[in-house]
Design a protein around this motif. Structure first.
Motif, mmCIF file in Angstrom:
data_model
loop_
_atom_site.group_PDB
_atom_site.id
_atom_site.type_symbol
_atom_site.label_atom_id
_atom_site.label_comp_id
_atom_site.label_asym_id
_atom_site.label_seq_id
_atom_site.Cartn_x
_atom_site.Cartn_y
_atom_site.Cartn_z
ATOM 1 N N ILE A 306 48.924 -20.565 -14.627
ATOM 2 C CA ILE A 306 48.978 -20.949 -15.964
ATOM 3 C C ILE A 306 49.075 -22.508 -15.729
ATOM 4 C CG2 ILE A 306 50.760 -21.115 -18.202
ATOM 5 C CD1 ILE A 306 49.179 -18.319 -17.505
ATOM 6 N N PHE A 307 48.325 -23.236 -16.145
ATOM 7 C CA PHE A 307 48.171 -24.744 -16.295
ATOM 8 C C PHE A 307 49.598 -25.419 -16.460
ATOM 9 C CE2 PHE A 307 46.974 -29.011 -16.611
ATOM 10 C CZ PHE A 307 46.258 -29.401 -15.991
ATOM 11 N N PRO A 308 49.955 -26.229 -15.572
ATOM 12 C CA PRO A 308 49.321 -26.691 -14.239
ATOM 13 C C PRO A 308 49.790 -26.039 -13.263
ATOM 14 C CG PRO A 308 51.044 -28.296 -15.066
ATOM 15 C CD PRO A 308 51.000 -27.312 -16.132
ATOM 16 N N ASN A 309 50.880 -25.706 -12.966
ATOM 17 C CA ASN A 309 51.273 -25.391 -11.682
ATOM 18 C C ASN A 309 52.322 -24.116 -11.560
ATOM 19 O OD1 ASN A 309 53.676 -26.449 -13.111
ATOM 20 N ND2 ASN A 309 54.381 -27.313 -11.088
ATOM 21 N N ALA A 310 52.056 -23.180 -12.554
ATOM 22 C CA ALA A 310 52.932 -21.792 -12.349
ATOM 23 C C ALA A 310 51.801 -20.699 -12.274
ATOM 24 C CB ALA A 310 53.598 -21.764 -13.636
ATOM 25 N N SER A 311 51.871 -20.541 -10.886
ATOM 26 C CA SER A 311 51.058 -19.217 -10.665
ATOM 27 C C SER A 311 51.685 -17.961 -10.316
ATOM 28 C CB SER A 311 50.466 -19.635 -9.285
ATOM 29 O OG SER A 311 49.566 -20.826 -9.354
ATOM 30 N N PHE A 312 51.025 -16.831 -10.328
ATOM 31 C CA PHE A 312 51.569 -15.453 -10.071
ATOM 32 C C PHE A 312 50.712 -14.766 -9.008
ATOM 33 C CE2 PHE A 312 49.208 -15.210 -14.281
ATOM 34 C CZ PHE A 312 48.393 -14.060 -13.620
ATOM 35 N N ASN A 313 51.310 -13.762 -8.550
ATOM 36 C CA ASN A 313 50.909 -12.668 -7.862
ATOM 37 C C ASN A 313 51.161 -11.323 -8.953
ATOM 38 O OD1 ASN A 313 51.286 -14.032 -4.989
ATOM 39 N ND2 ASN A 313 49.494 -12.781 -5.177
ATOM 40 N N GLY A 314 50.027 -10.855 -9.400
ATOM 41 C CA GLY A 314 50.409 -9.684 -10.336
ATOM 42 C C GLY A 314 50.725 -8.376 -9.824
ATOM 43 N N ARG A 315 50.483 -8.027 -8.697
ATOM 44 C CA ARG A 315 50.814 -6.740 -7.907
ATOM 45 C C ARG A 315 51.774 -6.693 -6.904
ATOM 46 N NH1 ARG A 315 45.921 -6.291 -6.927
ATOM 47 N NH2 ARG A 315 45.970 -4.383 -5.611
ATOM 48 N N ILE A 316 51.302 -6.528 -5.853
ATOM 49 C CA ILE A 316 52.535 -6.535 -4.773
ATOM 50 C C ILE A 316 51.924 -7.750 -3.909
ATOM 51 C CG2 ILE A 316 53.342 -5.417 -2.585
ATOM 52 C CD1 ILE A 316 52.782 -3.035 -3.996
ATOM 53 N N ARG A 318 54.887 -8.884 -6.280
ATOM 54 C CA ARG A 318 54.841 -9.468 -7.701
ATOM 55 C C ARG A 318 55.616 -10.686 -7.789
ATOM 56 N NH1 ARG A 318 57.212 -5.541 -12.056
ATOM 57 N NH2 ARG A 318 57.139 -6.605 -14.085
ATOM 58 N N SER A 319 55.062 -11.797 -8.264
ATOM 59 C CA SER A 319 55.940 -12.937 -8.355
ATOM 60 C C SER A 319 55.540 -14.171 -9.100
ATOM 61 C CB SER A 319 56.428 -13.357 -6.721
ATOM 62 O OG SER A 319 54.920 -13.567 -6.043
ATOM 63 N N LEU A 320 56.144 -14.949 -9.326
ATOM 64 C CA LEU A 320 55.713 -16.109 -9.929
ATOM 65 C C LEU A 320 55.817 -17.343 -9.065
ATOM 66 C CD1 LEU A 320 57.721 -15.626 -13.445
ATOM 67 C CD2 LEU A 320 55.120 -15.986 -13.286
ATOM 68 N N VAL A 333 57.638 -25.601 -2.967
ATOM 69 C CA VAL A 333 56.941 -24.411 -3.544
ATOM 70 C C VAL A 333 58.197 -23.349 -3.923
ATOM 71 C CG1 VAL A 333 55.524 -22.307 -3.166
ATOM 72 C CG2 VAL A 333 55.112 -24.301 -1.870
ATOM 73 N N TRP A 334 58.286 -22.849 -5.121
ATOM 74 C CA TRP A 334 59.374 -22.102 -5.386
ATOM 75 C C TRP A 334 58.595 -20.656 -5.729
ATOM 76 C CZ3 TRP A 334 63.487 -24.413 -9.045
ATOM 77 C CH2 TRP A 334 64.126 -25.399 -8.248
ATOM 78 N N ARG A 335 59.122 -19.682 -5.071
ATOM 79 C CA ARG A 335 58.621 -18.168 -5.297
ATOM 80 C C ARG A 335 59.787 -17.245 -5.772
ATOM 81 N NH1 ARG A 335 54.060 -14.763 -3.990
ATOM 82 N NH2 ARG A 335 52.642 -16.116 -2.719
ATOM 83 N N PHE A 336 59.534 -16.921 -7.285
ATOM 84 C CA PHE A 336 60.398 -16.033 -7.983
ATOM 85 C C PHE A 336 60.081 -14.670 -7.848
ATOM 86 C CE2 PHE A 336 62.828 -19.371 -10.505
ATOM 87 C CZ PHE A 336 62.055 -20.251 -10.233
ATOM 88 N N TYR A 337 60.399 -13.741 -7.186
ATOM 89 C CA TYR A 337 60.093 -12.240 -7.134
ATOM 90 C C TYR A 337 60.695 -11.687 -8.368
ATOM 91 C CZ TYR A 337 58.646 -13.843 -2.597
ATOM 92 O OH TYR A 337 58.273 -14.585 -1.531
ATOM 93 N N LEU A 338 59.602 -10.672 -8.859
ATOM 94 C CA LEU A 338 59.962 -9.848 -10.020
ATOM 95 C C LEU A 338 59.897 -8.394 -9.833
ATOM 96 C CD1 LEU A 338 57.488 -11.473 -12.467
ATOM 97 C CD2 LEU A 338 60.031 -12.015 -12.376
ATOM 98 N N ILE A 339 60.553 -7.576 -10.386
ATOM 99 C CA ILE A 339 60.729 -6.215 -10.341
ATOM 100 C C ILE A 339 61.060 -5.741 -11.758
ATOM 101 C CG2 ILE A 339 63.178 -6.074 -9.675
ATOM 102 C CD1 ILE A 339 61.949 -4.028 -7.443
#
Ligand code: FES
Ligand SMILES: [Fe+2]
Length: 444
Positions: A306-316, A318-320, A333-339
């Motif tokens: 999502i422009f400019p700098n928020a990316s995601f892994n959608g599966r495994i 799964r994180s922002l 870099v900041w990785r927020f893991y989602l569950i």
């Protein structure tokens, strides 16, 4: 002072040519902070990180520190973490709970809604200080979208959903429960934070859908670090997309998404070897999702920015992921893991271990990427190297509008999403208004 070369020329997306200086130049970086990070919607954090009144999480917008906090009336705020007296950080912790933020320099104190509530020796030293004029600086707009908090400094920016446009349904795939219920995800464990010596855009564009870089991860695949060690060399993620048509979609505003379309009513594809509890959980999610969403269940997430700098892994895993600009050749870099909030304990443990094996500073897959971005940044700094631009011509003019999902869609591996990212970037860098930025998103 802007760069002597024109930004439109430095990102010639119609020709697929991008200037190397974009990835190393101090002036470009300063302009990005000024023209782009002050206007775009930025990801701040997740409501699950601040469930109670007084909870706070210190985040960033561009290169500046902000406080995400919940005030006494449970309202969420995003405040600049800088004292109005001399600029000291009023909050020096990463997260916590507080009644107010007391500056450690001269002890001005601010309530959790940002209001200046205490000035030492106020009566003796100040005449008629109007404290209401000296609150912490608050963002112009803030939104809570399915638990994720986003903010912008620009009062003129379109509302967040307008900013997202049709990229929204792909972000939904990341934030909604695995079984198709809306929302329901939370941040899981701590936020991993680390600095890499590379330009932030290299990572952001990679997550727009650089499928071409698969050779980078060959060693991980050979070692068999996939979700199931029993599976051997393949499956860095899971098998969910084995029967899917991959889609690379570029959106106005610079968002780039790689999702995939499965066949109608596709059966669950086992992924987790002998780990029955995990397999049963994901099978159950798959079947529930199909029953709940029908044809809509076909669209599955992979990665996106999502422009400019928020990316995601959608599966495994799964994180922002946020690529905070930290200098022209440095990214924090900041990785927020989602569950899913209600995921069983065994699944949490399994995913936590896999997330760490894959991502973060010690994650095997992420290390491959970081090495690439680091050398690509160095390769953008050389006196001779800088005279020669990068090639972004892959699958040029092959994308089609709106087929089979809204957006500029490619069904073959492409750099269209990266070109779209730089079309968005160039819109901000050339001081376009919002409608021009979004119109430029259609084509160069
Ligand atoms: S800098 Fe904060 S009170 Fe002086
Ligand atoms: Fe990668």
């Amino acid at each position: 002072m802007t760069h002597p070369k024109s930004y439109a020329r430095m990102a010639d997306t119609a020709a697929g040519i991008i200037d190397r200086e974009n990835f190393s130049c101090e002036r470009v970086y300063a302009d990005e902070l000024e023209k782009l990070f002050t206007r775009a919607w930025l990801f701040i954090g997740h409501e699950s990180q601040i469930p109670n009144p007084g909870d706070f999480f210190v985040s960033r917008m561009g290169a500046e520190s902000v406080i995400l906090c919940r005030d006494r009336r449970k309202k969420i705020h995003v405040l600049l973490n800088s004292c109005r007296h001399r600029g000291m950080k009023v909050c020096r912790y990463d997260e916590g709970n507080t009644v107010n933020f007391t500056c450690s320099y001269h002890a001005w104190s601010y309530a959790t809604d940002g209001a200046l509530v205490g000035v030492p020796m106020e009566k003796a030293l100040y005449e008629g200080l109007d404290k209401s004029q000296w609150s912490l600086i608050e963002v112009a707009q803030m939104t809570n979208y399915k638990g994720t908090i986003w903010a912008t400094w620009d009062p003129e920016a379109p509302p967040f959903l307008g900013y997202l446009g049709d990229a929204r349904e792909h972000l939904d795939l990341v934030l909604d429960c695995r079984d198709g219920r809306e929302g329901g995800s939370e941040v899981f464990g701590g936020v991993q934070k680390w600095i890499i010596p590379s330009n932030w855009k290299l990572s952001a564009e990679n997550f727009c859908g650089d499928t071409y870089h698969n050779p980078s991860h060959q060693s991980v695949d050979i070692v068999g670090l996939g979700a199931s060690p029993a599976k051997g060399v393949k499956g860095r993620h899971d098998n969910e997309l084995a029967d899917a048509q991959h889609l690379w979609i570029s959106f106005p505003g610079g968002h780039g998404i790689h999702s995939a379309m499965k066949p109608s009513n596709s059966a669950y594809i086992p992924s987790f070897g002998d780990q029955k509890i995990i397999e049963d959980y994901f099978r159950h999610c798959h079947e529930e999702r199909l029953a709940r969403l029908g044809e809509k269940a076909r669209l599955r997430p992979f990665v996106g920015t999502i422009f400019p700098n928020a990316s995601f892994n959608g599966r495994i895993p799964r994180s922002l992921i946020v690529w905070h600009p930290h200098g022209p050749t440095s990214t924090e870099v900041w990785r927020f893991y989602l569950i899913d909030k209600d995921a069983p304990a065994e699944v949490r443990t399994f995913l936590r271990r896999y997330y760490m094996r894959y991502s973060g500073p010690a994650g095997m897959t992420e290390q491959d990427d970081m090495e690439n971005w680091t050398y690509a940044t160095t390769g953008s700094m050389g006196t001779i190297a800088k005279r020669y631009p990068f090639n972004y011509q892959q699958s040029l003019n092959k994308a089609r509008e709106g087929d089979p999902v809204p957006g500029l869609v490619s069904t073959q591996i492409t750099e269209e999403n990266a070109r779209g990212f730089y079309r968005g970037w160039s819109g901000y860098m050339t001081d376009r208004n919002w409608s021009e930025i979004y119109a430029a998103g259609d084509r160069a």
